[in-house]
Write a protein that holds these residues in place. Structure first.
Motif, short mmCIF file in Angstrom:
data_model
loop_
_atom_site.label_atom_id
_atom_site.label_comp_id
_atom_site.label_asym_id
_atom_site.label_seq_id
_atom_site.Cartn_x
_atom_site.Cartn_y
_atom_site.Cartn_z
N VAL A 222 -4.83 1.10 -10.54
CA VAL A 222 -4.25 2.42 -10.80
C VAL A 222 -4.34 2.70 -12.29
O VAL A 222 -3.83 1.92 -13.11
N ASP A 223 -4.95 3.81 -12.66
CA ASP A 223 -4.94 4.26 -14.05
C ASP A 223 -3.66 5.04 -14.30
O ASP A 223 -3.40 6.06 -13.65
N VAL A 224 -2.86 4.55 -15.24
CA VAL A 224 -1.56 5.15 -15.54
C VAL A 224 -1.66 6.08 -16.75
O VAL A 224 -1.07 7.16 -16.78
N GLY B 49 2.85 10.43 -11.52
CA GLY B 49 1.73 11.27 -11.91
C GLY B 49 0.51 10.48 -12.34
O GLY B 49 -0.28 10.95 -13.16
N ALA B 50 0.32 9.30 -11.77
CA ALA B 50 -0.82 8.45 -12.10
C ALA B 50 -2.03 8.85 -11.26
O ALA B 50 -1.94 9.67 -10.35
N ALA B 51 -3.17 8.24 -11.59
CA ALA B 51 -4.40 8.51 -10.85
C ALA B 51 -4.31 7.92 -9.44
O ALA B 51 -3.51 7.02 -9.18
N ASP B 52 -5.14 8.43 -8.55
CA ASP B 52 -5.20 7.88 -7.20
C ASP B 52 -5.57 6.40 -7.26
O ASP B 52 -6.44 6.00 -8.06
N PRO B 53 -4.95 5.57 -6.44
CA PRO B 53 -5.29 4.14 -6.44
C PRO B 53 -6.70 3.89 -5.95
O PRO B 53 -7.18 4.56 -5.02
N VAL B 54 -7.37 2.95 -6.58
CA VAL B 54 -8.71 2.54 -6.17
C VAL B 54 -8.60 1.21 -5.43
O VAL B 54 -8.05 0.23 -5.97
N ALA B 55 -9.07 1.16 -4.20
CA ALA B 55 -8.99 -0.06 -3.40
C ALA B 55 -9.93 -1.13 -3.96
O ALA B 55 -11.07 -0.84 -4.33
N GLU B 56 -9.41 -2.34 -4.04
CA GLU B 56 -10.17 -3.50 -4.49
C GLU B 56 -10.14 -4.56 -3.38
O GLU B 56 -9.28 -4.49 -2.49
N PRO B 57 -11.02 -5.54 -3.41
CA PRO B 57 -10.97 -6.60 -2.39
C PRO B 57 -9.65 -7.34 -2.37
O PRO B 57 -9.25 -7.89 -1.34
N TRP B 58 -8.95 -7.33 -3.51
CA TRP B 58 -7.70 -8.08 -3.64
C TRP B 58 -6.46 -7.20 -3.76
O TRP B 58 -5.35 -7.67 -3.90
N ALA C 181 -1.81 1.31 -19.79
CA ALA C 181 -3.01 2.09 -19.51
C ALA C 181 -3.41 1.98 -18.05
O ALA C 181 -3.74 2.98 -17.40
N THR C 182 -3.40 0.75 -17.54
CA THR C 182 -3.86 0.48 -16.18
C THR C 182 -3.00 -0.61 -15.56
O THR C 182 -2.53 -1.52 -16.26
N ARG C 183 -2.79 -0.51 -14.27
CA ARG C 183 -2.11 -1.60 -13.55
C ARG C 183 -2.97 -2.03 -12.37
O ARG C 183 -3.65 -1.22 -11.74
N HIS C 184 -2.92 -3.32 -12.11
CA HIS C 184 -3.64 -3.90 -10.99
C HIS C 184 -2.60 -4.52 -10.06
O HIS C 184 -1.84 -5.40 -10.47
N ARG D 127 0.83 -1.20 0.00
CA ARG D 127 0.00 0.00 0.00
C ARG D 127 0.87 1.25 0.00
O ARG D 127 0.61 2.21 -0.75
N ALA D 128 1.91 1.28 0.82
CA ALA D 128 2.79 2.44 0.87
C ALA D 128 3.53 2.61 -0.45
O ALA D 128 3.74 3.74 -0.92
N TRP D 129 3.92 1.49 -1.08
CA TRP D 129 4.60 1.54 -2.37
C TRP D 129 3.67 2.10 -3.45
O TRP D 129 4.06 2.97 -4.24
N VAL D 130 2.43 1.65 -3.47
CA VAL D 130 1.45 2.15 -4.44
C VAL D 130 1.22 3.65 -4.24
O VAL D 130 1.20 4.43 -5.20
N ASP D 131 1.05 4.08 -2.99
CA ASP D 131 0.80 5.50 -2.72
C ASP D 131 1.94 6.38 -3.23
O ASP D 131 1.70 7.45 -3.79
N GLY D 132 3.18 5.94 -3.03
CA GLY D 132 4.31 6.73 -3.49
C GLY D 132 4.52 6.64 -4.99
O GLY D 132 4.91 7.62 -5.64
N TRP D 133 4.26 5.46 -5.56
CA TRP D 133 4.46 5.27 -6.99
C TRP D 133 3.56 6.16 -7.81
O TRP D 133 3.97 6.75 -8.81
N VAL D 134 2.30 6.30 -7.42
CA VAL D 134 1.37 7.14 -8.19
C VAL D 134 1.80 8.60 -8.13
O VAL D 134 1.62 9.34 -9.11
N VAL D 135 2.37 9.03 -7.03
CA VAL D 135 2.88 10.40 -6.94
C VAL D 135 4.10 10.55 -7.85
O VAL D 135 4.24 11.52 -8.59
#
Length: 214
Positions: free
Chosen positions: A35-37, A22-31, A43-46, A11-19
């Motif tokens: 992230v829309d890149v 310059g990607a979109a804010d991460p959307v939480a999923e059950p799994w 285009a998108t990463r899961h 989670r911390a890696w995703v939060d920093g990576w999008v910053v």
């Protein structure tokens, strides 16, 4: 280990990576997270925090489309067997972390270094004679954690201490911003450099992109 679980580190890696990117804010999923890149080939990463076979199989089947990437934190061979033949693995990697501390830096003779901050991201550029590219990297702090990203040294300038110079400079910038823990996704080539600077591998990092055969 800075976090109680790999999922928290992810989670911390995703939060920093999008910053950093310059990607979109991460959307939480059950799994995990989506992230829309917005790139033609990315285009998108899961990003999966789940590492069990049923979940990985299910997500891979549901999101399969051109320019879609998956990131998983499990044994690479197992993940490849779960997702099926239409997914291709990128270079193997690792999720790594470290406790950040300031350290002295020295620019080798014949090189120059520039740093700048844009959108909260500190970038470092090392140039050789005439201004040609030698090495680079960037760091995105998000509170007490900071993600190091896109560290690269040109082949002609490797083994000259430039990678260490870039990393130490990024460490210092992150500490100055208030971060105490560093996180990154390492390649096979980069892991040795990071370990020499006190970084520790936490889990495998499997990167896959969707590309069905014609």
């Amino acid at each position: 280990m800075p976090f109680d679980s790999t999922a928290e580190t992810v989670r911390a890696w995703v939060d920093g990576w999008v910053v950093s990117r310059g990607a979109a804010d991460p959307v939480a999923e059950p799994w995990g997270f989506t992230v829309d890149v917005g790139h033609v080939k990315h285009a998108t990463r899961h990003v999966l925090t789940a590492d069990d076979e049923p979940t990985v199989r299910k997500v891979a089947a549901e999101v399969a489309a051109p320019a879609v990437w998956l990131k998983a934190f499990a044994d690479p061979e197992a993940v490849l067997s779960w997702v099926g033949p239409d997914w291709t693995a990128d270079d193997p990697g690792w999720l790594m972390h470290t406790e950040l501390r300031r350290s002295a830096t020295a620019i080798p003779e014949g090189y120059a270094m520039k740093t700048w901050v844009r959108g909260g991201v500190t970038r470092v550029l090392v140039t050789a004679a005439g201004g040609s590219f030698a090495a680079r990297g960037q760091v995105a702090p998000t509170g007490t954690t900071a993600v190091v990203d896109q560290v690269e040294t040109a082949a002609a300038h490797q083994r000259k201490g430039l990678g260490s110079l870039v990393m130490r400079t990024l460490h210092n910038a992150a500490v100055d911003s208030g971060a105490s823990i560093g996180i990154l996704g390492a390649t096979f080539e980069g892991r040795a450099l990071y370990e020499s600077l006190g970084w520790r591998a936490q889990s495998p990092l499997v990167s896959l992109y969707y590309g069905p055969a014609a």
